[in-house]
Design a protein around this motif. Structure first.
Motif, PDB file in Angstrom:
ATOM      1  N   ILE A  11       2.153 -20.452   5.631  1.00 26.86           N
ATOM      2  CA  ILE A  11       3.187 -20.709   6.651  1.00 26.86           C
ATOM      3  C   ILE A  11       4.277 -19.645   6.576  1.00 26.86           C
ATOM      4  O   ILE A  11       4.700 -19.092   7.597  1.00 26.86           O
ATOM      5  CB  ILE A  11       3.783 -22.133   6.478  1.00 26.86           C
ATOM      6  N   THR A  15       5.003 -17.021   9.604  1.00 22.24           N
ATOM      7  CA  THR A  15       6.234 -17.225  10.374  1.00 22.24           C
ATOM      8  C   THR A  15       7.297 -16.161  10.106  1.00 22.24           C
ATOM      9  O   THR A  15       8.188 -15.966  10.938  1.00 22.24           O
ATOM     10  CB  THR A  15       6.838 -18.620  10.095  1.00 22.24           C
ATOM     11  N   ILE A  29       9.935 -24.629  16.921  1.00 22.93           N
ATOM     12  CA  ILE A  29       8.838 -25.216  16.147  1.00 22.93           C
ATOM     13  C   ILE A  29       7.507 -24.897  16.817  1.00 22.93           C
ATOM     14  O   ILE A  29       6.498 -24.687  16.142  1.00 22.93           O
ATOM     15  CB  ILE A  29       9.034 -26.736  15.912  1.00 22.93           C
ATOM     16  N   SER A  30       7.506 -24.774  18.153  1.00 23.62           N
ATOM     17  CA  SER A  30       6.278 -24.390  18.866  1.00 23.62           C
ATOM     18  C   SER A  30       5.830 -22.995  18.463  1.00 23.62           C
ATOM     19  O   SER A  30       4.630 -22.729  18.339  1.00 23.62           O
ATOM     20  CB  SER A  30       6.498 -24.433  20.379  1.00 23.62           C
ATOM     21  N   THR A  33       4.119 -23.438  15.119  1.00 18.24           N
ATOM     22  CA  THR A  33       2.774 -24.022  15.221  1.00 18.24           C
ATOM     23  C   THR A  33       1.806 -23.042  15.879  1.00 18.24           C
ATOM     24  O   THR A  33       0.648 -22.964  15.474  1.00 18.24           O
ATOM     25  CB  THR A  33       2.796 -25.363  15.985  1.00 18.24           C
ATOM     26  N   ASP A  34       2.287 -22.295  16.869  1.00 15.47           N
ATOM     27  CA  ASP A  34       1.420 -21.310  17.540  1.00 15.47           C
ATOM     28  C   ASP A  34       0.937 -20.233  16.576  1.00 15.47           C
ATOM     29  O   ASP A  34      -0.245 -19.892  16.547  1.00 15.47           O
ATOM     30  CB  ASP A  34       2.153 -20.642  18.714  1.00 15.47           C
ATOM     31  N   THR A  36       0.860 -20.247  13.268  1.00 14.01           N
ATOM     32  CA  THR A  36       0.100 -20.724  12.097  1.00 14.01           C
ATOM     33  C   THR A  36      -1.178 -21.456  12.480  1.00 14.01           C
ATOM     34  O   THR A  36      -2.095 -21.559  11.665  1.00 14.01           O
ATOM     35  CB  THR A  36       0.949 -21.692  11.246  1.00 14.01           C
ATOM     36  N   LEU A  38      -1.156 -24.538  12.872  1.00 14.83           N
ATOM     37  CA  LEU A  38      -0.979 -25.846  12.237  1.00 14.83           C
ATOM     38  C   LEU A  38      -0.179 -26.770  13.162  1.00 14.83           C
ATOM     39  O   LEU A  38       0.481 -26.320  14.084  1.00 14.83           O
ATOM     40  CB  LEU A  38      -0.228 -25.694  10.906  1.00 14.83           C
ATOM     41  N   THR A  39      -0.228 -28.038  12.861  1.00  8.54           N
ATOM     42  CA  THR A  39       0.556 -29.003  13.631  1.00  8.54           C
ATOM     43  C   THR A  39       1.987 -29.031  13.097  1.00  8.54           C
ATOM     44  O   THR A  39       2.255 -28.570  11.974  1.00  8.54           O
ATOM     45  CB  THR A  39      -0.039 -30.418  13.507  1.00  8.54           C
ATOM     46  N   LYS A  40       2.866 -29.614  13.892  1.00  9.85           N
ATOM     47  CA  LYS A  40       4.260 -29.803  13.481  1.00  9.85           C
ATOM     48  C   LYS A  40       4.299 -30.625  12.185  1.00  9.85           C
ATOM     49  O   LYS A  40       5.058 -30.310  11.263  1.00  9.85           O
ATOM     50  CB  LYS A  40       5.015 -30.504  14.604  1.00  9.85           C
ATOM     51  N   SER A  42       2.046 -30.759   9.855  1.00  8.94           N
ATOM     52  CA  SER A  42       1.616 -29.938   8.717  1.00  8.94           C
ATOM     53  C   SER A  42       2.748 -29.044   8.224  1.00  8.94           C
ATOM     54  O   SER A  42       2.926 -28.863   7.017  1.00  8.94           O
ATOM     55  CB  SER A  42       0.423 -29.069   9.110  1.00  8.94           C
ATOM     56  N   ILE A  43       3.492 -28.487   9.166  1.00 13.59           N
ATOM     57  CA  ILE A  43       4.611 -27.629   8.768  1.00 13.59           C
ATOM     58  C   ILE A  43       5.664 -28.463   8.049  1.00 13.59           C
ATOM     59  O   ILE A  43       6.118 -28.106   6.958  1.00 13.59           O
ATOM     60  CB  ILE A  43       5.186 -26.874   9.982  1.00 13.59           C
TER      61      ILE A  43
END
Length: 196
Positions: A11, A15, A29-30, A33-34, A36, A38-40, A42-43
Protein backbone atom coordinates in the motif's frame (compact mmCIF):
# COMPACT_ATOMS: atom_id res chain seq x y z
CA UNK A 1 7.89 -10.21 6.98
CA UNK A 2 4.30 -11.23 7.70
CA UNK A 3 1.51 -11.15 5.14
CA UNK A 4 0.08 -8.08 6.91
CA UNK A 5 3.48 -6.35 6.74
CA UNK A 6 3.76 -7.16 3.04
CA UNK A 7 0.29 -5.75 2.38
CA UNK A 8 1.10 -2.61 4.32
CA UNK A 9 4.36 -2.15 2.38
CA UNK A 10 2.51 -2.73 -0.90
CA UNK A 11 0.00 0.00 0.00
CA UNK A 12 2.79 2.41 0.91
CA UNK A 13 4.78 1.77 -2.28
CA UNK A 14 1.74 2.10 -4.52
CA UNK A 15 0.28 5.20 -2.86
CA UNK A 16 3.53 7.13 -2.26
CA UNK A 17 3.76 8.48 -5.85
CA UNK A 18 0.08 9.48 -5.73
CA UNK A 19 0.55 11.49 -2.54
CA UNK A 20 3.69 13.11 -3.97
CA UNK A 21 1.87 14.08 -7.18
CA UNK A 22 -1.56 15.05 -5.84
CA UNK A 23 -0.76 16.03 -2.26
CA UNK A 24 -2.58 15.00 0.89
CA UNK A 25 -5.74 17.01 0.29
CA UNK A 26 -5.89 16.10 -3.39
CA UNK A 27 -5.56 12.37 -2.81
CA UNK A 28 -8.85 10.61 -2.19
CA UNK A 29 -9.51 7.16 -0.81
CA UNK A 30 -10.68 6.28 -4.34
CA UNK A 31 -7.19 7.17 -5.60
CA UNK A 32 -5.74 4.79 -3.03
CA UNK A 33 -8.08 1.94 -3.94
CA UNK A 34 -7.53 2.55 -7.67
CA UNK A 35 -3.75 2.46 -7.46
CA UNK A 36 -3.58 -0.54 -5.11
CA UNK A 37 -6.51 -2.53 -6.47
CA UNK A 38 -7.58 -3.05 -2.86
CA UNK A 39 -10.87 -2.18 -1.21
CA UNK A 40 -11.34 0.70 1.21
CA UNK A 41 -11.73 -1.91 3.95
CA UNK A 42 -8.39 -3.49 3.06
CA UNK A 43 -6.63 -0.15 3.24
CA UNK A 44 -8.26 0.77 6.55
CA UNK A 45 -7.57 -2.75 7.81
CA UNK A 46 -3.88 -1.92 7.53
CA UNK A 47 -3.93 1.79 8.39
CA UNK A 48 -6.14 3.62 10.86
CA UNK A 49 -6.78 6.55 8.50
CA UNK A 50 -5.75 8.33 5.33
CA UNK A 51 -3.45 10.37 7.59
CA UNK A 52 -1.55 7.24 8.55
CA UNK A 53 -1.17 6.23 4.91
CA UNK A 54 0.03 9.75 4.02
CA UNK A 55 2.60 9.80 6.82
CA UNK A 56 3.95 6.38 5.79
CA UNK A 57 3.99 7.48 2.14
CA UNK A 58 6.00 10.58 3.04
CA UNK A 59 8.54 8.45 4.91
CA UNK A 60 8.80 6.13 1.92
CA UNK A 61 9.19 8.98 -0.61
CA UNK A 62 11.76 10.71 1.55
CA UNK A 63 13.74 7.51 2.08
CA UNK A 64 13.85 7.02 -1.70
CA UNK A 65 15.23 10.54 -2.18
CA UNK A 66 17.73 10.06 0.65
CA UNK A 67 18.90 6.80 -0.89
CA UNK A 68 19.18 8.35 -4.35
CA UNK A 69 21.29 11.23 -3.03
CA UNK A 70 23.30 9.00 -0.71
CA UNK A 71 24.18 6.54 -3.48
CA UNK A 72 25.46 9.41 -5.64
CA UNK A 73 27.34 11.21 -2.84
CA UNK A 74 29.07 8.05 -1.61
CA UNK A 75 30.82 7.62 -4.96
CA UNK A 76 33.13 10.54 -4.16
CA UNK A 77 35.88 11.22 -1.64
CA UNK A 78 36.36 14.97 -2.10
CA UNK A 79 33.84 17.16 -0.25
CA UNK A 80 33.30 19.47 -3.22
CA UNK A 81 32.53 16.50 -5.47
CA UNK A 82 30.04 15.24 -2.90
CA UNK A 83 28.27 18.62 -2.95
CA UNK A 84 28.24 18.54 -6.75
CA UNK A 85 26.57 15.13 -6.55
CA UNK A 86 23.53 16.75 -4.94
CA UNK A 87 23.24 19.05 -7.94
CA UNK A 88 23.54 16.09 -10.32
CA UNK A 89 20.68 14.27 -8.58
CA UNK A 90 18.36 17.24 -8.90
CA UNK A 91 19.46 17.97 -12.47
CA UNK A 92 18.19 14.50 -13.40
CA UNK A 93 14.97 15.04 -11.47
CA UNK A 94 12.57 15.53 -14.41
CA UNK A 95 13.42 12.07 -15.78
CA UNK A 96 13.79 10.25 -12.48
CA UNK A 97 10.98 7.86 -11.49
CA UNK A 98 11.52 8.64 -7.80
CA UNK A 99 11.35 12.41 -8.18
CA UNK A 100 9.35 12.96 -11.37
CA UNK A 101 6.54 14.62 -9.40
CA UNK A 102 8.95 16.90 -7.57
CA UNK A 103 10.72 16.77 -4.27
CA UNK A 104 8.43 15.17 -1.66
CA UNK A 105 9.84 17.43 1.04
CA UNK A 106 8.98 20.57 -0.93
CA UNK A 107 5.59 19.23 -2.00
CA UNK A 108 4.71 18.29 1.56
CA UNK A 109 6.08 21.48 3.13
CA UNK A 110 4.03 23.70 0.83
CA UNK A 111 0.81 21.77 1.25
CA UNK A 112 1.04 20.92 4.94
CA UNK A 113 2.26 24.33 6.10
CA UNK A 114 -1.01 25.29 7.79
CA UNK A 115 -3.17 22.24 7.21
CA UNK A 116 -1.46 19.08 8.44
CA UNK A 117 0.83 19.50 11.47
CA UNK A 118 2.18 15.93 11.42
CA UNK A 119 3.20 16.12 7.76
CA UNK A 120 4.64 19.61 8.32
CA UNK A 121 6.77 18.23 11.14
CA UNK A 122 8.08 15.43 8.93
CA UNK A 123 9.01 17.95 6.22
CA UNK A 124 10.68 20.22 8.80
CA UNK A 125 12.76 17.34 10.13
CA UNK A 126 13.75 16.36 6.59
CA UNK A 127 14.98 19.88 5.79
CA UNK A 128 16.86 20.09 9.09
CA UNK A 129 18.48 16.72 8.37
CA UNK A 130 19.51 17.88 4.90
CA UNK A 131 20.97 21.06 6.38
CA UNK A 132 22.94 19.05 8.97
CA UNK A 133 24.31 16.76 6.25
CA UNK A 134 25.47 19.72 4.16
CA UNK A 135 27.02 21.48 7.15
CA UNK A 136 28.89 18.27 8.00
CA UNK A 137 30.16 17.95 4.43
CA UNK A 138 31.42 21.55 4.42
CA UNK A 139 33.10 21.19 7.81
CA UNK A 140 34.76 17.93 6.77
CA UNK A 141 35.99 19.69 3.64
CA UNK A 142 37.40 22.50 5.78
CA UNK A 143 39.23 20.01 8.00
CA UNK A 144 40.71 18.31 4.92
CA UNK A 145 41.64 21.70 3.45
CA UNK A 146 39.36 21.14 0.44
CA UNK A 147 37.06 24.02 1.38
CA UNK A 148 37.94 27.53 2.54
CA UNK A 149 38.18 27.85 6.31
CA UNK A 150 36.23 31.12 6.06
CA UNK A 151 33.16 29.44 4.53
CA UNK A 152 29.99 29.71 6.61
CA UNK A 153 28.71 26.14 6.52
CA UNK A 154 25.21 26.91 7.84
CA UNK A 155 24.66 29.86 5.49
CA UNK A 156 25.86 27.76 2.56
CA UNK A 157 23.55 24.89 3.48
CA UNK A 158 20.45 27.06 3.75
CA UNK A 159 21.21 28.93 0.51
CA UNK A 160 21.94 25.68 -1.30
CA UNK A 161 18.68 24.08 -0.14
CA UNK A 162 16.71 27.21 -1.04
CA UNK A 163 18.18 27.25 -4.54
CA UNK A 164 17.49 23.60 -5.21
CA UNK A 165 13.99 23.55 -3.76
CA UNK A 166 13.19 26.90 -5.40
CA UNK A 167 14.36 25.57 -8.75
CA UNK A 168 12.24 22.45 -8.32
CA UNK A 169 9.21 24.58 -7.40
CA UNK A 170 9.66 26.80 -10.48
CA UNK A 171 10.07 23.76 -12.73
CA UNK A 172 6.94 22.11 -11.35
CA UNK A 173 4.93 25.34 -11.48
CA UNK A 174 5.93 26.43 -14.98
CA UNK A 175 6.81 23.12 -16.60
CA UNK A 176 10.04 24.80 -17.71
CA UNK A 177 13.15 22.75 -16.96
CA UNK A 178 15.28 25.84 -17.67
CA UNK A 179 14.14 27.31 -14.34
CA UNK A 180 15.54 24.29 -12.52
CA UNK A 181 18.72 24.42 -14.62
CA UNK A 182 19.24 28.11 -13.76
CA UNK A 183 18.85 27.47 -10.04
CA UNK A 184 21.23 24.52 -10.19
CA UNK A 185 23.77 26.61 -12.10
CA UNK A 186 23.73 29.11 -9.23
CA UNK A 187 24.04 26.25 -6.73
CA UNK A 188 27.19 25.13 -8.59
CA UNK A 189 28.59 28.65 -8.25
CA UNK A 190 27.98 28.50 -4.49
CA UNK A 191 29.99 25.28 -4.41
CA UNK A 192 32.77 26.82 -6.48
CA UNK A 193 32.95 29.74 -4.04
CA UNK A 194 33.70 27.24 -1.26
CA UNK A 195 36.74 25.76 -2.99
CA UNK A 196 40.24 26.67 -1.88
Amino acid sequence: MTKADKTKQFIIEKTAPVFNRKGYAGTSISDLTDVTGLTKGSIYGNFESKDDVALAAFDYNFSRVTQLVGDKVERYQHSVDKLKAYVAVYAALPADPVLQYGCPVLNTAVEADDTHPALKEKARKAINGWKRALVTLVKEGQERKEIKKSADAAAFALSFIALIEGGVMLWKLTGNEEALAAALKTAKRLIKDLEK
